[in-house]
Design a protein around this motif. Sequence first.
Motif: not given
Length: 774
Positions: A683-691
């Motif tokens: 859950x913590x890492x998902x936003x990073x994937x949008x970079x």
Amino acid sequence: MPEGEGWLAAAHYCQLLRAVPCVFCSKDRREQLDDARDLPPLLNDTPAPPSLSKKRMNWRLLLLMAAIFLAVLVSLFNILMPARARANGANQWQKAFMGAVNNASIRNHLFQLTKEPHVAGTPEDFATADYVFQRFQEYGLAVHYTDYDVLLSYPLHRSLILTAGPTQEPPLELSLKEEPVEGDLYSQNPKVIPTFHAYAPSGNVSGEVVYANYGRLEDFQKLAAMGIDVKGAIVIARYHAIYRGDIVENAGNAGAGAAIIYSDPQDYAANYTQEVYPHSQWLPPSGIQRGTVSQGVGDPLTPGWPSTPKAERISTSDPEAMLPTIPSLPISAEDAKPILASLGGPVSPAEWHGALDLPQYRLGRGPGVLNLSFSANQTVTRIRNVIAVIKGSEEPDRYVILGNHRDAWVFGAVDPNSGTASLLEVGQQLGELVQKGWKPRRSIVLCSWDAEEYGMVGSTEWVEQNIDILGTSAVAYLNVDCGVSGPGFSAGASPQLDNLLQEVTKQVKDPDSVDHSVFEQWVASHKGSTPLIHRLGGGGSDFVAFLQHAGVPALDLQFGDDDYPMYHTAYDNFHWMEKFGDPLFHRHVAVTTLLGLMAMRLSSDALLPLDFVTYAKELESYAMGVQMELAGCNALGVSANPLVSAISNLKSAALQIKQQSKQAEGSSSVLSLLRRRSINDRLLQVERAFLDDRGLSGTGRSWYKHLVYGPVSSNAYGTSSFPGIKNSITLALSASSKHDDAAKMRQWAAVQHEIWRVARVVERAALVLQGSLT
């Protein structure tokens, strides 16, 4: 639980605690663990003194073993405590926090912070850093300074002289000053910085004047269509619709020699239909909005890396510095009136008319002529962030970060110190809870940023320096800037925080309607069944570096309008706040309570309260918009199908992890502890994937890495979903009217490429949620 898995999980936990053999381990397995611990003594180990008897040593060893065993039992009890008991305990701590937030304490913080003007880099600004440091220290928090050396800008000389064409009238030198207000001693302070635009280049420009409404791209296009030539002119535009730096850039791109921007009473003084400050909240005629006009984020001389003392620095003339190319000045409505009155030419469109007492708003060019003279001191200057930490008891390597900037253009009672006062109150009350036994599972980091007004400088340099740690460990960033400027709650957030935000707003009473919660009033203000939550793609505050550059989910809270009447003026002071902004400081209590509750939930919930089903559904609506736009512009075979397919996969993964979370939530086994950690990591890492490391293409803003949310290409304050796709469609449509078929095909191929880019990052996010290798 399978016998093997249970033993492995428990034994692993025992090893981590360096415990004596525990109840989970069989005799054989205990012997295996003991053998693993039979290491040779350290070189500096020394034997016990001969006088110490063997019997006494045995007693000490037994006591030590008993203490360690007790610690293991306590730790296991905390971990294996039933979820309901944990939730009940958490609710009690939250209630204690809500009952402790104090409006008198917040009021005192604001009074102390706004005694003097405190522009970044000045002694007064460093005094506010010391105040924040000392308060955090008093509250028992671990606190330190983090300094950076950055390029800042200060005014040396300003003048603006109006010559009313070839008539006999003498030149008029405009005041460029904010007048002191009766009863407001703050507005009479001699330390108030002269009105200016930070990073505007020095220069001396003369030219006929052209009125450009809000200075948007469409406004300059309208001028061109009406035959008004802007080249070499001095443009006058009004604040409110877009970022001031974009007004200046648009004027420069149109060929103007300089730009001046004023605050029209239509936007900041209720059309002068009411009294103005000090008799009401509205901006007086001499009010002037200061602000930066840089197009970059962070220190202009270190784009993409931290501005530590020995850092590499580029030249101010380097395009990467993203500094403006034409001089500019902010002025008051009082000074704008004679300038606009001096204009001839066509009458402006009706929607361009403001509320100055003029027969008409004309476009020019001339006959009024302006001479603008400006010189600035641009210098590398020390700034100071203050960082305090409440260490997590179980996952200290996971960080919930709260932030607010401290520097102000003048006194900054709303912007930013209403937020600073709230941040300090959160620090005090959480510190007291810790003293009473509350232990957040994850670490809470409270950050007081410097030099935000120059372009989010302090927070950006810190993020750039800590980006690798943030990438693996940051749970969320919670921002409060203009915490209170009036009634009415509003918020911006990353979509996975929506549900948590709504839950928390249901717990807090609305400060202006005691019979309703913040949530109820928030919904009612938008006349719907759900509240309006803004997205944080544009600039404007310290969440930018976290979300747009580091991929950390972000939240921004406030009561009132961020473009309030006194924005960036000398009248944004304690006197105005106490009289109009929040006389009882109840709105401050509400925003403080919301900020603290969000921090407590994110730092203490066993499973992170991040919902990606909400996120996926929102992306579905964005993709539908792209499909409709492509269908409406005959997009030469471009398809949004790759994006639609990727979002479908993301939605499936989000539903799957939501189910896994429910299953892990109700269990209290050690194995479930490990499963929860695994779920939380995903859950913590998902936003990073949008970079995407290449950043937003075609916008001039490659520093922005997020491909789902970003700034509008013509307005750094605005937010766009799929900004790369939308910008490429705009360019393709422009090419369709100007170029041959081959050029059109290339532009539409670029649109398809942007769709593929976004589809790829969405697929990456889905894989992160799934948590397994392909």
